[in-house]
Design a protein around this motif. Structure first.
Motif, PDB file in Angstrom:
ATOM      1  N   HIS A 231      -0.688  -2.091  11.942  1.00  0.00           N
ATOM      2  CA  HIS A 231      -1.041  -3.307  11.475  1.00  0.00           C
ATOM      3  C   HIS A 231      -2.217  -3.922  11.741  1.00  0.00           C
ATOM      4  CE1 HIS A 231       2.352  -2.000   9.389  1.00  0.00           C
ATOM      5  NE2 HIS A 231       2.535  -3.109   8.050  1.00  0.00           N
TER       6      HIS A 231
ATOM      7  N   HIS B 211       6.402  -0.555   2.062  1.00  0.00           N
ATOM      8  CA  HIS B 211       6.002   0.732   1.633  1.00  0.00           C
ATOM      9  C   HIS B 211       6.936   2.039   1.917  1.00  0.00           C
ATOM     10  CE1 HIS B 211       3.872  -3.199   0.116  1.00  0.00           C
ATOM     11  NE2 HIS B 211       3.416  -2.386  -0.465  1.00  0.00           N
TER      12      HIS B 211
ATOM     13  N   CYS C 133      -4.454  -0.608   8.545  1.00  0.00           N
ATOM     14  CA  CYS C 133      -4.033  -1.650   7.246  1.00  0.00           C
ATOM     15  C   CYS C 133      -5.261  -2.710   7.308  1.00  0.00           C
ATOM     16  CB  CYS C 133      -2.433  -2.118   7.550  1.00  0.00           C
ATOM     17  SG  CYS C 133      -1.514  -1.309   8.155  1.00  0.00           S
TER      18      CYS C 133
ATOM     19  N   ASP D 243       9.204  -1.237   6.831  1.00  0.00           N
ATOM     20  CA  ASP D 243       8.012  -1.335   5.972  1.00  0.00           C
ATOM     21  C   ASP D 243       8.641  -0.962   5.033  1.00  0.00           C
ATOM     22  OD1 ASP D 243       4.837  -1.056   6.629  1.00  0.00           O
ATOM     23  OD2 ASP D 243       5.531  -0.665   5.081  1.00  0.00           O
TER      24      ASP D 243
ATOM     25  N   SER E 292      -5.639   1.255   2.766  1.00  0.00           N
ATOM     26  CA  SER E 292      -4.890   0.837   3.049  1.00  0.00           C
ATOM     27  C   SER E 292      -3.679   2.140   2.174  1.00  0.00           C
ATOM     28  CB  SER E 292      -4.393  -0.024   1.664  1.00  0.00           C
ATOM     29  OG  SER E 292      -4.113   0.178  -0.239  1.00  0.00           O
ATOM     30  N   CYS E 293      -2.332   1.952   2.657  1.00  0.00           N
ATOM     31  CA  CYS E 293      -1.243   3.312   2.235  1.00  0.00           C
ATOM     32  C   CYS E 293      -1.286   3.089   1.120  1.00  0.00           C
ATOM     33  CB  CYS E 293      -0.028   2.644   3.204  1.00  0.00           C
ATOM     34  SG  CYS E 293       0.845   1.264   2.143  1.00  0.00           S
TER      35      CYS E 293
ATOM     36  N   HIS F  14       2.432   5.828   7.378  1.00  0.00           N
ATOM     37  CA  HIS F  14       2.537   6.036   5.529  1.00  0.00           C
ATOM     38  C   HIS F  14       1.301   6.921   4.791  1.00  0.00           C
ATOM     39  CE1 HIS F  14       5.709   3.014   4.998  1.00  0.00           C
ATOM     40  NE2 HIS F  14       4.827   2.665   5.305  1.00  0.00           N
TER      41      HIS F  14
ATOM     42  N   CYS G 205      -5.550  -4.519   4.053  1.00  0.00           N
ATOM     43  CA  CYS G 205      -4.909  -4.741   3.353  1.00  0.00           C
ATOM     44  C   CYS G 205      -3.686  -6.228   3.189  1.00  0.00           C
ATOM     45  CB  CYS G 205      -4.102  -3.455   3.161  1.00  0.00           C
ATOM     46  SG  CYS G 205      -2.159  -3.290   2.217  1.00  0.00           S
ATOM     47  N   LEU G 206      -3.297  -6.116   4.507  1.00  0.00           N
ATOM     48  CA  LEU G 206      -2.165  -7.834   4.707  1.00  0.00           C
ATOM     49  C   LEU G 206      -2.906  -9.011   6.256  1.00  0.00           C
ATOM     50  CD1 LEU G 206       0.840  -7.047   7.814  1.00  0.00           C
ATOM     51  CD2 LEU G 206      -1.835  -6.088   7.660  1.00  0.00           C
TER      52      LEU G 206
ATOM     53  N   ASN H 254      -2.145  -2.582  -2.028  1.00  0.00           N
ATOM     54  CA  ASN H 254      -1.156  -3.185  -3.370  1.00  0.00           C
ATOM     55  C   ASN H 254      -0.368  -4.284  -3.745  1.00  0.00           C
ATOM     56  OD1 ASN H 254      -0.051  -3.654  -0.624  1.00  0.00           O
ATOM     57  ND2 ASN H 254       0.186  -1.540  -0.236  1.00  0.00           N
TER      58      ASN H 254
ATOM     59  N   VAL I 166      -2.468   4.763   9.385  1.00  0.00           N
ATOM     60  CA  VAL I 166      -1.465   4.119   8.962  1.00  0.00           C
ATOM     61  C   VAL I 166      -0.345   4.250   8.569  1.00  0.00           C
ATOM     62  CG1 VAL I 166      -0.919   2.108   6.879  1.00  0.00           C
ATOM     63  CG2 VAL I 166      -3.588   2.438   7.310  1.00  0.00           C
TER      64      VAL I 166
ATOM     65  N   ARG J 279      -2.585 -13.298   0.536  1.00  0.00           N
ATOM     66  CA  ARG J 279      -2.194 -11.776   1.379  1.00  0.00           C
ATOM     67  C   ARG J 279      -2.853 -11.257   2.132  1.00  0.00           C
ATOM     68  NH1 ARG J 279       1.853  -7.852   2.336  1.00  0.00           N
ATOM     69  NH2 ARG J 279       0.578  -5.981   2.069  1.00  0.00           N
TER      70      ARG J 279
HETATM   71  S1  SF4 Z   1       0.695  -2.040   3.180  1.00  0.00           S
HETATM   72 FE1  SF4 Z   1      -1.006  -2.543   3.911  1.00  0.00          FE
HETATM   73  S2  SF4 Z   1       0.179  -3.391   5.725  1.00  0.00           S
HETATM   74 FE2  SF4 Z   1       1.350  -2.490   4.734  1.00  0.00          FE
HETATM   75  S3  SF4 Z   1       1.731  -0.338   5.426  1.00  0.00           S
HETATM   76 FE3  SF4 Z   1       0.957  -0.465   4.238  1.00  0.00          FE
HETATM   77  S4  SF4 Z   1      -0.894  -0.521   4.852  1.00  0.00           S
HETATM   78 FE4  SF4 Z   1      -0.326  -1.370   6.391  1.00  0.00          FE
END
Ligand code: SF4
Lengths: 472, 205
Positions: A67, A134, A411, A132, A350-351, A113, A414-415, A433, A111, A439
Motif C-alpha cells: 500500500h 478487495h 498499489c 482489505d 492496481s489489484c 491480490h 489506486c489509493l 476500482n 499487490v 481517492r
Molecule cells: S484496491 Fe488498490 S489499494 Fe486496495 S489492494 Fe487493490 S491496488 Fe491496493
C-alpha cells in the motif's frame, strides 16, 4: 423441477467450514487462508502481544508490502516516515511470528491480490480473508474470500475462525459472448451500473453465464475484485478446467497424489442444477459496451458511446442529487459526450487491472502511439512477476516508446498513499476500482476504465470509443 | 482481555459534560501502529501545557487523584468518533471504571471490549458522588462486580445493572477472541478432520 437438496457454491463452502453454531450466537466459520499487508495489521499484532496469544496457524498466512511502497527509487529508504514505520512494523511482526512475507526486496513482492494467485495460495473451496475489501478477488478461484477489519484480523490470527452471519446469495449471469473490445472490467462496471453500489448488500455474488465462463482467470479476478464495489460481501466464479490449469504446478498447489484428491473435491463445488439464489440478475454480453465512470461512485458509469447524464434524467431524487454533486466535483456538465472528456493522467495498474493480460491489452493499443501533450501516463505492474514477464515480452518498451512511465509494483495511484497522486482538479483515466472523491489525491477526478480504454485515452488525450476506432 | 477484579481504589473527579473521543485522544495520535501507549496521550490537550509540562489546573493532574482506577464524570461521556483508541487510552492510563449519567453508544460498547466497566447512575446519585470526592479528595470507593455494588465511605453506594453475559465476560476476562477460544476443542476437532479429508490444505502451506 426444483431439487430441494441442490446447493450453491457458496452454501457448499459455508457448510464445509462451519466449526460451531450455538443458537443466539453468530456461527463460527473456519478460515483456511489469511492474507496481509502493512496497513491494517499493526494493531492486530499488538492485540495478540497484549493478550500474550500466539498466531494459531502461521502457515495459513501470506503477507506482502504494497500500500505505501514507492513505485520508483526503490533502492532509497522510504521518504515518508509514517509509511516507513508501517513497513518496518510489518517486517518485525512477520519475523516475530514466523510469517511468510514478500518484502520489498523479495522477487515475489507486489499487490497482495495479484501476488497470492501467482503462487497458487488460494484454491477452490477455501475460506480466505484479508484486512482489505478487495479480497473478493480470490473468489475467481471458486473460493469464499472477503475483507475484514483489524479486530477481526486479530481474531483470525488467534483462533483461525470468525463469527460470521450467513449472507444471501445472488446470481449474476452474463449471457452470450462479449464484444471483442470489452473486458471483465466492462462487465464489472456494467453490473454495478445496473444494480448499484448497494445492490449486492448482504449478498455473496456468484458470476456465471457464457461471457463469464469465457473469461481467463485474470479476467475472473478483475470481475470478482469489483464485487465489493457492488456492495457484496464476496464475488465468486465456479471452478472449472481453466481454474485447475491455472493452479496446477504453482508453488502452493497440491502436488502428487494430493492433486487428484483435491481435483475431485474441487469438481464437486460448482452450484448444483436448480440451486436457489435469493436474487438473480441477468445481463446480455453483447449489450455491454466499453464503460467509463463519469461520477464519484462506481455506479455512476456509462457506455463510452453515450453522454454524461443530467441530474434531471434520474427519476429518483436521491440519485439526481448524487448526480449533481458528482458532476460538480468532477467538473463535468450533464449532456457532455463521454468521448469529449479530456484527461491529464492515465494510470494502468492496481489489484483490479495490474495483471499481465491487462498490460498486454493496453500495449496492443499503445503500440506506435504517443501519449498526448500534457498527459502523464504511468504503468504500474501489480507485482514483480508481472513486471518481469511484461519486460520479457517487450511490453515495457512499447509503453516507454509511447511516452509512458514504467514503474515498480505496488498499489500506487489506486489509493495514492505512497505519493503517486493526482493534483487538485486533474482528471485521470484509471484502471483501478474506486472513483471516490479524493481517492487518487485531494481534488483529483477519477474515471474508471479498462486497460485498453486507458491506453487509448492516453494517446488521444480524451476518451475514445475503441470499438469504433478498431472496427473499421 | 484482563479479567475485571473487585477493587478498592481512588476515585477521580472530572466534572465535565459531553467529553468527546477527540478530547480523550486527539487525532494526531491515531497514526501509531500500536494500540498500547495511548495512556500518555489521554486528554492530551487539557493535560499538558504547550511546552509539554503538566497543566496543574487540569483536575486529573491533582496529586490526590494519582493512581485512580475510578473516574466520576459528567453526562454523555465518550461522544464523537468511534475510535477505539479512546478506551485504549483510558485503560492504558489506568482507569477501569467510569461512573456517569450516560455514555455514547459506541464508546459504551467499546468499554466492554477493553475491560472497562461503565456504570450509569441518575443525576442525584452522580451529584452525591461528586460532592463526596470534592469534599474529600483522594477518597477510595469499592467496586464489587460480582455483587454489582459500589460502596463509598460516606454511604453514597449503589447497586447497578449489567447484562449477565457481559458480567461473565468481564469477570473471566473474555473478549470476543476469548469467547471463541471457549470452543477451542471444536476448532481443534475441525482441524484434525480437515487434515484427514483435505490433506493438501495442510501439506505445503
Ligand atoms: S484496491 Fe488498490 S489499494 Fe486496495 S489492494 Fe487493490 S491496488 Fe491496493
Amino acid at each position: 423441477m426444483t431439487n430441494v437438496n441442490a446447493k450453491t457454491l457458496y452454501e457448499k463452502i459455508w457448510e464445509a467450514h462451519l466449526v460451531h453454531h450455538e443458537p443466539g450466537q453468530a456461527p463460527l466459520l473456519y478460515v483456511d487462508r489469511h492474507l496481509m499487508h502493512e496497513v491494517t495489521s499493526p494493531q492486530a499484532f499488538e492485540g495478540l502481544k497484549i493478550a500474550n496469544r500466539p498466531v494459531r496457524n502461521p502457515s495459513s498466512i501470506l503477507a506482502t508490502l504494497d500500500h505505501c511502497v514507492p513505485t520508483k527509487d526503490r533502492d532509497k529508504p522510504i521518504a515518508d516516515p509514517i509509511a516507513r514505520k508501517q513497513v518496518e512494523t510489518m517486517m518485525a511482526n512477520c519475523a516475530t511470528h514466523g510469517l511468510n512475507l514478500y518484502d520489498m526486496e523479495n522477487p515475489n513482492n507486489g499487490v497482495i491480490h495479484i501476488v497470492v494467485p501467482e503462487h497458487g495460495f488460494v484454491h477452490p473451496g477455501m475460506v480466505t480473508v484479508c484486512g482489505d475489501s478487495h479480497t473478493a478477488t480470490h473468489g475467481a478461484f471458486g473460493a469464499l474470500a472477503f475483507g475484514i477489519g483489524t479486530s477481526e484480523v486479530e481474531h483470525v490470527m488467534a483462533t483461525q475462525t470468525l463469527p460470521q452471519e450467513k449472507s444471501k446469495s445472488m446470481m449474476v449471469r452474463v449471457d452470450g459472448a462479449l464484444s471483442e473490445f470489452c473486458t471483465a472490467k466492462d462487465i464489472a462496471l456494467a453490473v454495478i451500473g445496473k444494480i448499484g453500489t448497494a445492490g449486492g448488500n448482504g449478498h455473496v455474488i456468484e458470476f456465471a453465464g457464457e461471457a463469464v465462463q469465457a473469461l481467463s482467470m485474470e479476467g475472473r479476478m478483475t470481475l470478482c475484485n469489483m464485487a465489493i464495489e457492488a456492495g457484496a460481501r464476496a464475488g465468486m466464479v465456479a471452478p472449472d478446467q481453466k481454474t485447475f490449469d491455472y493452479i496446477e504446478g504453482k508453488e502452493f498447489a497440491p502436488k502428487g497424489a494430493d492433486w487428484g484428491t483435491a481435483l475431485n473435491y474441487w469438481k464437486s463445488l460448482p452450484s448444483d442444477e436448480g440451486a436457489l439464489f435469493d436474487t438473480t440478475v441477468v445481463l446480455q454480453g453483447n449489450d455491454i459496451a466499453p464503460q467509463v465512470s463519469w461520477g464519484t461512485s462506481p455506479e455512476q458509469v456509462a457506455p463510452v458511446t453515450s453522454t454524461v447524464p443530467t441530474p434531471e434524467s434520474f427519476g429518483d431524487d436521491n440519485k439526481a442529487l448524487a448526480c449533481k454533486s458528482a458532476l460538480n466535483y468532477m467538473g463535468l456538465a450533464g449532456g457532455t459526450q463521454i468521448t469529449d472528456i479530456e484527461i491529464d493522467y492515465a494510470f494502468i495498474g492496481s489489484c483490479t487491472n495490474g495483471r499481465i493480460e491487462d498490460f498486454r491489452a493496453a500495449a496492443k493499443v499503445a503500440r506506435g502511439t504517443t501519449v498526448a501533450a500534457g498527459v502523464t501516463a504511468i504503468a504500474v505492474p501489480g507485482s514483480y512477476h508481472v513486471k518481469v514477464q511484461a519486460e520479457e515480452e517487450g511490453l515495457d518498451k512499447i509503453f516507454l516508446d509511447a511516452g509512458w512511465e514504467w514503474r515498480e509494483p505496488g498499489c500506487s495511484m489506486c489509493l495514492a498513499m505512497n505519493g503517486d497522486e493526482l493534483k487538485e482538479g486533474q482528471r485521470c483515466a484509471s484502471t483501478s476500482n474506486r472513483n471516490f472523491e479524493g481517492r487518487q489525491g485531494k481534488g483529483g477526478r477519477t474515471h474508471l476504465v479498462s486497460p485498453a480504454m486507458a491506453a487509448a485515452a492516453a494517446a488521444a488525450g480524451k476518451f475514445v470509443d475503441i470499438s469504433a476506432n478498431n472496427a473499421s | 482481555m484482563e479479567p475485571y477484579k473487585n477493587h478498592n481504589s481512588v476515585a477521580a473527579l472530572m466534572n465535565r459534560n459531553n467529553v468527546d473521543t477527540d478530547q480523550i485522544v486527539p487525532k494526531q495520535f491515531l497514526k501509531k501502529v500500536e494500540r498500547t501507549g495511548f495512556g500518555a496521550h489521554l486528554f492530551h490537550d487539557w493535560r499538558f501545557n504547550p511546552d509539554g509540562s503538566d497543566d496543574i489546573t487540569f483536575e486529573l493532574n491533582k496529586p490526590a487523584f494519582k493512581g485512580a482506577k475510578i473516574l466520576v464524570t459528567g453526562d454523555n461521556f465518550g461522544c464523537g468518533s468511534s475510535r477505539e483508541h479512546a478506551p485504549w487510552a483510558i485503560a492504558d492510563y489506568g482507569f477501569n471504571t467510569i461512573i456517569s449519567t450516560s455514555f455514547a453508544d459506541i464508546f459504551y460498547n467499546n468499554c466492554f471490549k477493553n475491560s472497562i466497566l461503565p456504570l450509569i447512575v441518575d443525576g442525584a446519585k452522580l451529584d452525591a458522588l461528586m460532592n463526596e470526592i470534592a469534599s474529600n479528595e483522594g477518597v477510595s470507593f469499592t467496586v464489587d462486580l460480582e455483587n454489582q455494588t459500589v460502596t463509598t465511605p460516606a454511604g453514597n453506594g449503589f447497586s447497578f445493572d449489567i447484562e449477565p453475559f457481559r458480567k461473565h465476560n468481564m469477570i473471566n476476562g473474555l473478549d470476543d477472541i476469548g469467547l471463541t477460544l471457549v470452543h477451542e476443542d471444536k476448532i481443534s476437532t475441525f482441524e484434525s478432520n480437515q487434515k484427514q479429508s483435505m490433506p493438501w490444505l495442510w501439506r505445503n502451506a
